[in-house]
Design a protein around this motif. Structure first.
Motif, short mmCIF file in Angstrom:
data_model
loop_
_atom_site.label_atom_id
_atom_site.label_comp_id
_atom_site.label_asym_id
_atom_site.label_seq_id
_atom_site.Cartn_x
_atom_site.Cartn_y
_atom_site.Cartn_z
N VAL A 1 4.54 21.85 26.49
CA VAL A 1 3.38 22.62 26.01
C VAL A 1 3.15 22.39 24.52
O VAL A 1 2.02 22.17 24.07
CB VAL A 1 3.58 24.11 26.31
N LEU A 2 4.21 22.43 23.72
CA LEU A 2 4.06 22.34 22.27
C LEU A 2 3.76 20.93 21.78
O LEU A 2 3.39 20.75 20.62
CB LEU A 2 5.32 22.87 21.58
N SER A 3 3.94 19.94 22.65
CA SER A 3 3.67 18.56 22.22
C SER A 3 2.31 18.06 22.66
O SER A 3 2.00 16.88 22.51
CB SER A 3 4.75 17.62 22.77
N LYS A 4 1.49 18.94 23.23
CA LYS A 4 0.15 18.53 23.62
C LYS A 4 -0.71 18.26 22.39
O LYS A 4 -0.69 19.03 21.42
CB LYS A 4 -0.51 19.60 24.49
N GLN A 5 -1.49 17.19 22.46
CA GLN A 5 -2.40 16.88 21.37
C GLN A 5 -3.65 17.75 21.49
O GLN A 5 -4.13 18.00 22.59
CB GLN A 5 -2.76 15.40 21.38
N PRO A 6 -4.18 18.21 20.37
CA PRO A 6 -5.28 19.18 20.41
C PRO A 6 -6.59 18.55 20.86
O PRO A 6 -6.78 17.33 20.81
CB PRO A 6 -5.37 19.66 18.96
N GLN B 1 12.40 20.12 13.45
CA GLN B 1 12.22 20.44 12.02
C GLN B 1 11.57 21.81 11.84
O GLN B 1 11.94 22.58 10.96
CB GLN B 1 11.38 19.35 11.35
N TRP B 2 10.60 22.10 12.69
CA TRP B 2 9.92 23.40 12.60
C TRP B 2 10.90 24.54 12.89
O TRP B 2 10.91 25.56 12.20
CB TRP B 2 8.76 23.43 13.59
N LEU B 3 11.74 24.35 13.92
CA LEU B 3 12.73 25.38 14.26
C LEU B 3 13.72 25.61 13.13
O LEU B 3 14.04 26.76 12.79
CB LEU B 3 13.47 24.98 15.54
N LEU C 1 5.76 34.94 13.18
CA LEU C 1 6.31 33.70 13.74
C LEU C 1 5.42 33.18 14.87
O LEU C 1 5.16 31.97 14.96
CB LEU C 1 7.73 33.95 14.26
N LEU C 2 4.94 34.08 15.73
CA LEU C 2 4.04 33.66 16.79
C LEU C 2 2.76 33.06 16.22
O LEU C 2 2.26 32.03 16.71
CB LEU C 2 3.69 34.85 17.69
N ASP C 3 2.24 33.67 15.17
CA ASP C 3 1.01 33.16 14.56
C ASP C 3 1.24 31.77 13.96
O ASP C 3 0.39 30.88 14.09
CB ASP C 3 0.55 34.14 13.48
N ARG C 4 2.39 31.56 13.31
CA ARG C 4 2.70 30.24 12.76
C ARG C 4 2.79 29.19 13.86
O ARG C 4 2.27 28.08 13.72
CB ARG C 4 4.02 30.29 12.00
N ALA C 5 3.46 29.54 14.97
CA ALA C 5 3.62 28.58 16.06
C ALA C 5 2.27 28.22 16.67
O ALA C 5 2.01 27.05 17.01
CB ALA C 5 4.54 29.18 17.13
N ILE C 6 1.39 29.20 16.82
CA ILE C 6 0.07 28.93 17.38
C ILE C 6 -0.71 27.99 16.48
O ILE C 6 -1.35 27.03 16.95
CB ILE C 6 -0.69 30.26 17.60
N GLN C 7 -0.66 28.23 15.17
CA GLN C 7 -1.40 27.38 14.24
C GLN C 7 -0.81 25.97 14.15
O GLN C 7 -1.54 24.98 14.09
CB GLN C 7 -1.42 28.03 12.86
N ASP C 8 0.52 25.87 14.15
CA ASP C 8 1.16 24.57 13.93
C ASP C 8 1.19 23.70 15.18
O ASP C 8 1.13 22.47 15.08
CB ASP C 8 2.59 24.77 13.42
N PHE C 9 1.29 24.31 16.37
CA PHE C 9 1.45 23.52 17.59
C PHE C 9 0.25 23.55 18.53
O PHE C 9 -0.01 22.57 19.22
CB PHE C 9 2.68 24.01 18.38
N LEU C 10 -0.47 24.65 18.58
CA LEU C 10 -1.50 24.80 19.61
C LEU C 10 -2.91 24.65 19.06
O LEU C 10 -3.76 23.98 19.67
CB LEU C 10 -1.35 26.17 20.29
N TRP C 11 -3.17 25.28 17.95
CA TRP C 11 -4.55 25.29 17.46
C TRP C 11 -4.86 24.01 16.69
O TRP C 11 -5.64 23.18 17.11
CB TRP C 11 -4.79 26.52 16.59
#
Length: 732
Positions: free
Chosen positions: A440-445, A505-507, A525-535
């Motif tokens: 999930v976290l490696s999907k390209q936007p 590295q992010w972890l 932390l959830l907000d950072r993960a959403i911005q860095d990996f999903l959005w």
């Protein structure tokens, strides 16, 4: 004196809401009406010689309380008013409970004085948080013997008890009066718990919440009706604030709302109310339509056309009702009603989808003109219909598809991420969860250059290999090792290796910041993960966006409540509390950390992705509508074609929604009276007749009765609509 108020009665789609909006616009345009509403009222209904200046009349805008039955109807009514007034009169439409909540918060200082409460700002509990806290509070009292006696699990019993408090508040019954009503209503039922015991649990819960400034819907309603609405200062505030009240679909309102309406009318306000005898969708869920109907005596009654002219109700309502009430009467239905009959339900779902697809592809009907309505939609039916139609490029819209938040892969991935950053959460993560997180976290936007989302840089096979060889389970500090730990890491590939390294590295960065206390809360932390990996500046799909928004809203609410509880514990010295209060606190003391509880709460599936706003902006989606009876009737939709799924199911008499335990005891016309099997049979017959009349008013072209001889369980289906299936022509 002839009443200025109006009571509009009509069936579904007969023009009740339009009539209310016209009446509202008339209030704004008639200066004489404004004079009567404002200045006669300001003189306490006694001064009849006061003449306002021209400036007074120009500046005067009547304060209007506008109410709607639910949130979707609230937005639609607000849009209609704004459109018809050309935006000249800004209006805020409320649901009855929304209005109660706003005024309870607004007059919280007054309630603090009246009830001698602690001076702190109130916080509303969500239903899932309410149930979790009540479960902890009552756990020592709801032992295994009680659960065995009642025959339900702990969660269901707690929800049932909390619903009693809400039903009592909706009926205007104080918490102290619940025991008496239950004593009368349950006198012939030996299976249930003692009414005094149930009432004591609710009193403890209410007092516990008020001491901490926590509000539930039941507590809000009780505070409003028992304390605010009866207070002279608040009554004067209502008189000064509202000179008119407009309420749509009052047959869906709790009984206590009538007390508010009667007070406003007694103070000189003018009212406009709409009532649907075939509505009553929320009867059994807190609404008291018969009690609200008594308000018609204070108004001028206006009866609209019996049925909408473009619906099938005018031609089919009578013969259909006769077919189910008098099954021995042989009758046939016109060709506008046909049946799809199969042996198994799997065949039924497939044939129903094929009929819809063929009709849409041939141009006989458009996708947005088709609705599939069922008494209950299980996951199999929802998936099968959606999958078959989607494969033929026919989109499907599920009304209020409240799937558990944990069913979203994005949410599961973020929770796994939490468990890898915060210590002590190792038991909540396993190899499968880690592999899913990597995918999930490696999907390209999704970007303007790439309108469709690309595949993940780490595919499921490589994610499984990485999880097998690089994930180190540990109860306190689960860890991910570098990809080089895998002997054949060259098989992973450059793209997957790069993506995995970025996640590592992010972890590491987040763990170090957590140790330095640079992460304010898990929400950050959830907000950072959403911005860095999903959005990443992309356009997320609507379903993912809804799930992420609800996740953040839920997390924010959860930690807000956690902070409030910690403050209440910190401000009170346990040594100075009584034994009863110490018991309350002790029931919470051994609980796990908040993050663990938060993840477990989501995994129980009690929270759904249903954030505000629910409707997308723009034109309506061109899709086939899929809904339960309750959802469809509540949304007030209208279609050319209806497909009534599982027409032989006995659940049609239930209306597609479960009745709350004890609901009949709190109806004003039978307060405290026992509910017998004969009462239940009569209620189901009346409910089924209302459902038929309501649904027939919401269709204009064809109705397909979709029936399978056998249900999913293999049992034969002999529901109340079976005579209709046999009375119509079967589709070849």
């Amino acid at each position: 004196m002839v009443s200025h108020s109006i009571w509009v009665v009509g069936s579904s789609r007969s023009g009740k809401t339009t009539r209310l909006v016209e009446y509202f616009c008339g209030w704004l345009q008639d200066e004489k009406q404004i004079h009567e509403l404002f200045y006669t009222k300001r003189a306490n209904l006694k001064a009849t010689t006061y003449t306002p200046t021209t400036f007074d009349i120009q500046q005067a805008k009547p304060g209007v309380l506008v109410l709607a039955a639910n949130d979707d109807n609230r937005r639609e009514l607000g849009d209609k008013i704004v459109t018809n007034t050309q935006g000249k009169y800004p209006v805020r439409v409320k649901t009855p409970l929304g209005f109660f909540q706003d005024d309870v918060i607004l007059f919280w200082p007054l309630l603090i004085q009246l009830l001698n409460l602690k001076a702190q700002f109130p916080v509303r509990l969500r239903p899932e948080t309410e149930q979790e806290l009540a479960t902890k509070l009552w756990r020592s009292q709801l032992d295994a013997e009680i659960l065995r006696r009642v025959g339900v699990n702990e969660n269901r019993l707690v929800r049932r008890i909390l619903d009693l408090m809400q039903l009592a508040a909706y009926s205007g019954t104080p918490c102290e009066g619940i025991a008496e009503i239950l004593q009368l209503g349950l006198q012939d039922n030996p299976v249930t718990l003692e009414p005094e015991f149930l009432a004591s649990l609710l009193l403890d819960w209410r007092n516990w919440c008020l001491e901490r400034g926590l509000l539930t819907y039941g507590i809000i309603t009780e505070l409003y009706t028992q304390h605010l609405l009866t207070h002279e200062s608040y009554q004067q505030h209502l008189a000064n604030r509202y000179q008119a009240v407009l309420a749509d679909d009052v047959d869906e309102y709790p009984g206590v709302v009538r007390h508010l309406f009667e007070l406003l009318l007694a103070q000189g306000a003018v009212g406009a109310f709409s009532y649907n005898p075939d509505g009553r969708v929320r009867l059994g869920l807190g609404a008291d339509p018969d009690y609200l109907a008594g308000l018609a005596r204070e108004c001028r009654v206006e009866n609209l056309a019996e049925f909408a002219p473009d619906s099938l109700a005018d031609r089919l309502a009578t013969p259909m009702v006769e077919s189910i009430t008098e099954p021995m009467l042989l009758s046939s239905l016109p060709l506008s009603v046909q049946s799809i009959q199969t042996t198994s339900r799997a065949q039924l779902l497939r044939q129903t989808a094929e009929v819809i697809a063929n009709a849409i592809q041939s141009g006989e009907v458009a996708a947005e003109q088709v609705a599939i309505i069922a008494p209950g939609l299980d996951a199999i039916a929802r998936y099968t219909l959606t999958e078959i139609l989607t494969k033929q490029n026919i989109p499907v819209e599920s009304l209020n598809d409240q799937r558990p938040l944990i069913s979203s892969p994005v949410v599961r991935a973020l929770l796994t991420l939490l468990a890898l950053v915060y210590p002590g959460l190792g038991r909540l993560v396993d190899r499968d969860a880690v592999a899913e997180m990597l995918v999930v976290l490696s999907k390209q936007p999704q970007t303007p250059e790439t309108p469709s989302p690309l595949s993940s840089r780490i595919d499921p096979v490589r994610a499984g290999l990485i999880a097998d060889y690089c994930f180190v389970p540990h109860p306190e500090h689960p860890n991910l090792l570098p990809v080089t730990t895998f002997e054949r890491w060259d098989r992973i590939g450059y793209a997957a290796t790069t993506a995995y390294s970025e996640i590592l590295q992010w972890l590491e960065k987040q763990r170090s910041q957590h140790e330095l206390r640079l992460i304010p809360s898990p929400i950050s932390l959830l907000d950072r993960a959403i911005q860095d990996f999903l959005w990443k500046g992309s356009n997320l799909p609507y379903d993912q966006l809804a799930a992420l928004r609800e996740l953040l809203e839920t997390a924010q609410h959860y930690w807000e409540i956690d902070t409030r509880l910690k403050q209440s514990w910190g401000l009170e010295d346990k040594g100075t509390r009584g034994q009863e209060e110490s018991t309350y606190i002790d029931s919470f003391s051994p609980s796990p950390p908040p993050i663990t509880e938060f993840i477990q709460l989501l995994r129980r599936g009690t929270i759904t992705a249903n954030p505000y706003p629910l409707r997308p902006i723009g034109t309506a989606r061109k899709a086939v509508t899929l809904a339960t009876i309750f959802q469809y009737r509540s949304s007030r939709r209208f279609h050319r074609w209806h497909f009534w799924l599982d027409a032989g199911s006995p659940l049609w008499a239930k209306g597609g929604a479960a009745t709350l335990f004890g609901a009949p005891f709190f109806l004003q016309n039978r307060l405290g009276k026992p509910w017998t099997a004969e009462d239940e049979k009569l209620a189901e017959q009346e409910r089924l007749q209302r459902i038929l009349a309501d649904l027939l008013s919401r269709v204009s072209g064809k109705i397909y009765l979709c029936h399978s001889d056998l249900a999913v369980s293999g049992q034969e289906q002999l529901g109340p609509l079976l005579p209709l299936v046999h009375a119509c022509v079967q589709l070849e």
